[in-house]
Scaffold this motif. Structure first.
Motif, PDB file in Angstrom:
ATOM      1  N   HIS A 225       0.844  -1.186   0.000  1.00  0.00           N
ATOM      2  CA  HIS A 225       0.000   0.000   0.000  1.00  0.00           C
ATOM      3  C   HIS A 225       0.883   1.240   0.000  1.00  0.00           C
ATOM      4  CE1 HIS A 225      -3.518   2.498   0.931  1.00  0.00           C
ATOM      5  NE2 HIS A 225      -2.703   3.173   1.724  1.00  0.00           N
ATOM      6  N   SER A 226       0.404   2.304  -0.628  1.00  0.00           N
ATOM      7  CA  SER A 226       1.126   3.568  -0.627  1.00  0.00           C
ATOM      8  C   SER A 226       0.162   4.704  -0.332  1.00  0.00           C
ATOM      9  CB  SER A 226       1.808   3.818  -1.983  1.00  0.00           C
ATOM     10  OG  SER A 226       2.353   5.121  -2.026  1.00  0.00           O
ATOM     11  N   ASP A 227       0.609   5.633   0.528  1.00  0.00           N
ATOM     12  CA  ASP A 227      -0.166   6.837   0.812  1.00  0.00           C
ATOM     13  C   ASP A 227       0.317   8.030   0.000  1.00  0.00           C
ATOM     14  OD1 ASP A 227      -1.913   5.722   2.750  1.00  0.00           O
ATOM     15  OD2 ASP A 227      -0.286   5.793   4.234  1.00  0.00           O
ATOM     16  N   ALA A 228       1.289   7.805  -0.899  1.00  0.00           N
ATOM     17  CA  ALA A 228       1.851   8.906  -1.680  1.00  0.00           C
ATOM     18  C   ALA A 228       0.867   9.366  -2.743  1.00  0.00           C
ATOM     19  CB  ALA A 228       3.160   8.473  -2.337  1.00  0.00           C
ATOM     20  N   ASP A 229       0.948  10.639  -3.109  1.00  0.00           N
ATOM     21  CA  ASP A 229       0.117  11.166  -4.187  1.00  0.00           C
ATOM     22  C   ASP A 229       0.510  10.497  -5.506  1.00  0.00           C
ATOM     23  OD1 ASP A 229      -1.196  12.881  -2.471  1.00  0.00           O
ATOM     24  OD2 ASP A 229       0.184  14.560  -2.853  1.00  0.00           O
ATOM     25  N   PRO A 230      -0.451  10.291  -6.392  1.00  0.00           N
ATOM     26  CA  PRO A 230      -0.132   9.676  -7.680  1.00  0.00           C
ATOM     27  C   PRO A 230       0.640  10.622  -8.596  1.00  0.00           C
ATOM     28  CG  PRO A 230      -2.458  10.259  -7.588  1.00  0.00           C
ATOM     29  CD  PRO A 230      -1.907  10.517  -6.227  1.00  0.00           C
ATOM     30  N   VAL A 231       1.516  10.039  -9.403  1.00  0.00           N
ATOM     31  CA  VAL A 231       2.281  10.798 -10.394  1.00  0.00           C
ATOM     32  C   VAL A 231       2.147  10.094 -11.739  1.00  0.00           C
ATOM     33  CG1 VAL A 231       3.946  11.662  -8.709  1.00  0.00           C
ATOM     34  CG2 VAL A 231       4.425   9.521  -9.930  1.00  0.00           C
ATOM     35  N   ILE A 232       2.292  10.876 -12.814  1.00  0.00           N
ATOM     36  CA  ILE A 232       2.277  10.285 -14.154  1.00  0.00           C
ATOM     37  C   ILE A 232       3.590   9.542 -14.371  1.00  0.00           C
ATOM     38  CG2 ILE A 232       2.518  10.832 -16.609  1.00  0.00           C
ATOM     39  CD1 ILE A 232      -0.266  10.738 -15.877  1.00  0.00           C
ATOM     40  N   ALA A 233       3.465   8.256 -14.710  1.00  0.00           N
ATOM     41  CA  ALA A 233       4.641   7.419 -14.902  1.00  0.00           C
ATOM     42  C   ALA A 233       4.602   6.745 -16.264  1.00  0.00           C
ATOM     43  CB  ALA A 233       4.716   6.369 -13.796  1.00  0.00           C
ATOM     44  N   ARG A 234       5.773   6.399 -16.730  1.00  0.00           N
ATOM     45  CA  ARG A 234       5.925   5.568 -17.932  1.00  0.00           C
ATOM     46  C   ARG A 234       6.736   4.353 -17.525  1.00  0.00           C
ATOM     47  NH1 ARG A 234       7.163   8.436 -23.401  1.00  0.00           N
ATOM     48  NH2 ARG A 234       4.890   8.623 -23.194  1.00  0.00           N
ATOM     49  N   VAL A 235       6.157   3.167 -17.707  1.00  0.00           N
ATOM     50  CA  VAL A 235       6.842   1.933 -17.353  1.00  0.00           C
ATOM     51  C   VAL A 235       7.586   1.430 -18.580  1.00  0.00           C
ATOM     52  CG1 VAL A 235       6.579  -0.413 -16.473  1.00  0.00           C
ATOM     53  CG2 VAL A 235       5.086   1.408 -15.637  1.00  0.00           C
ATOM     54  N   VAL A 236       8.894   1.263 -18.446  1.00  0.00           N
ATOM     55  CA  VAL A 236       9.733   0.878 -19.575  1.00  0.00           C
ATOM     56  C   VAL A 236      10.501  -0.391 -19.238  1.00  0.00           C
ATOM     57  CG1 VAL A 236       9.948   3.243 -20.409  1.00  0.00           C
ATOM     58  CG2 VAL A 236      11.622   2.373 -18.778  1.00  0.00           C
ATOM     59  N   GLY A 237      10.940  -1.068 -20.288  1.00  0.00           N
ATOM     60  CA  GLY A 237      11.677  -2.310 -20.109  1.00  0.00           C
ATOM     61  C   GLY A 237      13.161  -2.087 -20.008  1.00  0.00           C
ATOM     62  N   LYS A 238      13.883  -3.196 -19.999  1.00  0.00           N
ATOM     63  CA  LYS A 238      15.335  -3.148 -19.785  1.00  0.00           C
ATOM     64  C   LYS A 238      16.123  -3.344 -21.072  1.00  0.00           C
ATOM     65  CE  LYS A 238      17.353  -6.632 -17.871  1.00  0.00           C
ATOM     66  NZ  LYS A 238      17.767  -7.586 -16.825  1.00  0.00           N
ATOM     67  N   HIS A 239      15.433  -3.386 -22.214  1.00  0.00           N
ATOM     68  CA  HIS A 239      16.116  -3.679 -23.473  1.00  0.00           C
ATOM     69  C   HIS A 239      16.752  -2.435 -24.071  1.00  0.00           C
ATOM     70  CE1 HIS A 239      14.658  -7.745 -23.423  1.00  0.00           C
ATOM     71  NE2 HIS A 239      13.437  -7.297 -23.170  1.00  0.00           N
ATOM     72  N   CYS A 240      17.708  -2.655 -24.937  1.00  0.00           N
ATOM     73  CA  CYS A 240      18.497  -1.562 -25.508  1.00  0.00           C
ATOM     74  C   CYS A 240      17.764  -0.943 -26.690  1.00  0.00           C
ATOM     75  CB  CYS A 240      19.874  -2.079 -25.920  1.00  0.00           C
ATOM     76  SG  CYS A 240      21.080  -0.764 -26.192  1.00  0.00           S
ATOM     77  N   GLU A 241      16.567  -0.415 -26.426  1.00  0.00           N
ATOM     78  CA  GLU A 241      15.721   0.218 -27.430  1.00  0.00           C
ATOM     79  C   GLU A 241      14.951   1.349 -26.766  1.00  0.00           C
ATOM     80  OE1 GLU A 241      15.366  -0.448 -30.654  1.00  0.00           O
ATOM     81  OE2 GLU A 241      16.547  -2.299 -30.764  1.00  0.00           O
ATOM     82  N   SER A 242      14.937   2.521 -27.376  1.00  0.00           N
ATOM     83  CA  SER A 242      14.152   3.624 -26.805  1.00  0.00           C
ATOM     84  C   SER A 242      12.660   3.340 -26.890  1.00  0.00           C
ATOM     85  CB  SER A 242      14.485   4.937 -27.522  1.00  0.00           C
ATOM     86  OG  SER A 242      14.200   4.831 -28.911  1.00  0.00           O
ATOM     87  N   GLY A 243      12.247   2.487 -27.824  1.00  0.00           N
ATOM     88  CA  GLY A 243      10.840   2.122 -27.967  1.00  0.00           C
ATOM     89  C   GLY A 243      10.404   0.993 -27.053  1.00  0.00           C
ATOM     90  N   ASP A 244      11.275   0.572 -26.148  1.00  0.00           N
ATOM     91  CA  ASP A 244      10.959  -0.524 -25.233  1.00  0.00           C
ATOM     92  C   ASP A 244      10.098   0.002 -24.091  1.00  0.00           C
ATOM     93  OD1 ASP A 244      10.926  -2.888 -23.791  1.00  0.00           O
ATOM     94  OD2 ASP A 244      12.891  -2.543 -22.882  1.00  0.00           O
ATOM     95  N   ILE A 245       8.820   0.203 -24.391  1.00  0.00           N
ATOM     96  CA  ILE A 245       7.862   0.758 -23.432  1.00  0.00           C
ATOM     97  C   ILE A 245       6.798  -0.295 -23.148  1.00  0.00           C
ATOM     98  CG2 ILE A 245       6.123   2.553 -23.050  1.00  0.00           C
ATOM     99  CD1 ILE A 245       7.743   4.316 -24.997  1.00  0.00           C
TER     100      ILE A 245
END
Length: 461
Positions: free
Chosen positions: A374-394
Motif C-alpha cells: 500500500h502507498s499513501d503517496a500522491d499519484p504521479v504520471i509514470a511511464r513503465v519501460v523495459g530493460k532492453h536496448c531500445e528507446s521504444g521498449d515501453i
C-alpha cells in the motif's frame, strides 16, 4: 455504448482519457481477472498474493487466473449456444490451456504445426480443431489432414491444390472452409484489421476470387466444402462491421447454392472481440454480442430467402486476454524533465518488449498497478519501460502510480494474456518468462521459465 475512446489530444504529459485516480492503490475491475483484489495494498489473484507467487518463480512472470479463464470460456459458450466457439490458440496456447478449452466445451483454432502439436498433446478432439494460415506448407497440411482436423481454412488457390493433393494421397476427403474478404475494415489498428482488400488473407468477394475458390473446391473429389469464413479484424467493440460483412458473405453463400448447386452447411463469422486494456475501453458482454450477431445473420438469411447455416464464432483475445497479468520487479526510477518544465517518472522493470511487444508493434495502451504494498503517496504520471536496448521498449505509456514507487516494488500489468507470452522473444538474449496458473489459493507452473541452457541449445557454433 461499447467501444474504444480515441486518445485525442494530451493534457500536460498524459492523454485526455487518463484521469487521476482518487486512490492510486485501487484496481479498475474491468481490467483485471475476476479474482483479483487488493489486500492491504498487495495484489491477490486466485486467492494468492502475487508476491508469494513470484517469490517462488521470480519476475517477470505471467500470472493466469484459471477460474477467470474458465468463466470467460463458459460465458462465450453459453451466450453463443448452438454455435461452435473457437478459442484462438495464437493468443496463447499451452497443454494445460488447451485442455481447459476442451473441458469447457470450446473448439480450438491453430495456425501452425507447433500449435497443432500442443493441441494434439493435450488430446483435443481433432474434429474440434480448425487450421488457419495464409501459407501452410505441404508438410503442415499432411500432418493436419492425417490427424483428422475438423476443418482447414483455405487461403489461396495454390493451397486448394495442395490440400487436395495431400488428402488424395492419404485417401481421405478433407473438410475445408474458404476464407473470404468482405471489404469491411473494422475500427481497429490497421495492422490487425483483416477484411479490407489490400492484405494477405483470404479471397476477395468483390473480385470474384472467392466464388472461383468455392468452385475449385467443389470440383475436387478429395475436398469437402463446408462453408465460408470471414474475419473482419481484432479488438472490435461493436457489431456494426458484422452487419455489412454478413450481408456480403451471405450473398456469396446464396450465390454458391444457386449457381454451383451446393448448399453450404456452415458459416464462420470470425470474431476478434475487444477487451479492456485501459479505462478508455468498454467491451461488450458476450450475451449482447451473441444476440446482435444472431439477429444480423437471421435477418440477412430471411432477406435472401435461405436457411440459416450452422454458425461458428472466434472470440479471439477475449477469453485469455483479461485472465492474465504480467508481474515485474522495479529496477530503477528516474525523473525526466520535459519541455515546458513538466516532468515524467520513468519506471524501469526487469522485462519489456521481449515479453510484451504490442506497445512497440501496435502503439498499444496498457495499465498497471503497484502490486506489492500500500502507498499513501500522491499519484504521479509514470511511464513503465523495459530493460532492453531500445528507446521504444515501453510497457505502459501513461499511468498514474504512487509517487513513492521505488526499486524492489512489484508492478502488475493487466490484460497480457493474449499475445504477451505468445509473441515473446529472446531479444537481447532474454529468457522468456514462465506462465503460472493460480486457483483456490494454490499455484502451478504450466509453462516454465527458459534457462540459459535452453537459450544455448540451438547455438551450435
Amino acid at each position: 455504448m461499447t467501444g474504444h475512446v480515441s486518445p485525442g489530444s494530451f493534457t500536460g504529459t498524459s492523454p485526455v482519457w487518463l484521469r487521476e485516480p482518487s486512490d492510486a492503490n485501487a484496481l479498475v475491475p474491468v481490467l483485471w481477472p475476476r479474482t483479483a483484489q487488493k489486500v492491504d495494498g498487495a495484489l491477490h489473484i486466485g486467492g494468492l498474493p502475487v508476491a508469494d507467487v513470484v517469490a517462488n518463480v521470480n519476475t517477470p512472470a505471467f500470472v493466469l487466473d484459471e477460474d477467470d479463464f474458465r468463466f470467460r470460456a463458459r460465458a462465450f459458450r453459453d451466450a453463443f449456444a448452438g454455435y461452435d466457439v473457437y478459442y484462438a490458440g495464437k493468443a496463447f496456447i499451452s497443454t494445460a490451456v488447451a485442455r481447459w478449452v476442451a473441458e469447457e466445451g470450446l473448439h480450438l483454432d491453430v495456425c501452425s504445426d507447433g500449435e497443432l502439436t500442443v493441441a494434439l498433446r493435450a488430446e483435443v478432439d481433432p474434429k474440434h480443431i480448425g487450421y488457419h494460415g495464409n501459407n501452410k506448407s505441404a508438410m503442415e497440411l499432411r500432418r493436419a489432414v492425417d490427424a483428422g482436423v475438423g476443418r482447414i481454412i483455405v487461403d489461396s488457390f495454390v493451397e486448394i491444390e495442395r490440400i487436395a493433393d495431400v488428402a488424395a494421397q492419404l485417401g481421405v476427403v478433407q473438410p475445408v472452409m474458404v476464407r473470404v474478404t468482405a471489404g469491411v475494415e473494422a475500427h481497429t489498428h490497421e495492422f490487425i484489421a483483416t477484411a479490407h482488400e489490400d492484405q494477405k488473407f483470404g479471397f476477395s468477394i468483390g473480385s470474384g476470387d472467392a466464388f472461383e475458390a468455392a468452385r475449385r473446391v467443389l470440383e475436387s473429389s478429395s475436398l469437402e466444402l463446408r462453408g465460408l469464413h470471414s474475419h473482419i479484424g481484432s479488438q472490435i467493440f461493436d457489431t456494426s462491421g458484422w452487419e455489412v460483412a454478413a450481408r456480403r458473405v451471405l450473398a456469396l453463400h446464396a450465390r454458391i447454392a444457386s449457381e454451383l448447386g451446393h448448399a453450404l452447411p456452415e458459416l464462420d463469422l470470425g470474431g476478434g472481440f475487444g477487451i479492456a486494456y485501459t479505462t478508455q475501453d468498454d467491451p461488450a458482454d458476450p450475451a449482447v454480442l451473441a444476440d446482435q450477431i444472431t439477429k444480423i445473420v437471421t435477418g440477412e438469411c430471411a432477406a435472401l430467402g435461405i436457411e440459416r447455416p450452422h454458425l461458428s464464432i472466434e472470440p479471439g483475445r477475449a477469453i485469455v486476454g483479461p485472465s492474465m497479468c504480467t508481474v515485474y520487479t522495479v529496477g530503477t526510477v528516474k525523473e525526466v524533465t520535459l519541455d515546458g518544465g513538466a516532468s515524467r517518472t520513468y519506471v524501469s522493470v526487469d522485462g519489456g518488449m521481449s515479453d510484451n511487444i504490442r506497445t512497440a508493434l501496435y502503439d498499444a495502451d496498457y495499465s498497471c498497478t503497484l502490486a506489492s504494498r500500500h502507498s499513501d503517496a500522491d499519484p504521479v504520471i509514470a511511464r513503465v519501460v523495459g530493460k532492453h536496448c531500445e528507446s521504444g521498449d515501453i510497457v505502459v505509456k501513461h499511468e498514474f502510480l504512487p509517487g513513492d514507487i521505488r526499486p524492489g516494488d512489484l508492478i502488475a500489468v493487466p490484460g497480457t494474456g493474449a499475445y504477451g507470452r505468445a509473441m515473446a522473444s529472446n531479444y537481447n538474449h532474454a529468457l522468456r518468462p514462465p506462465v503460472v496458473a493460480v486457483k483456490d489459493g494454490a499455484f502451478r507452473v504450466i509453462v516454465r521459465r527458459e534457462t540459459v541452457d535452453d537459450l544455448l541449445a540451438t547455438d551450435v557454433g
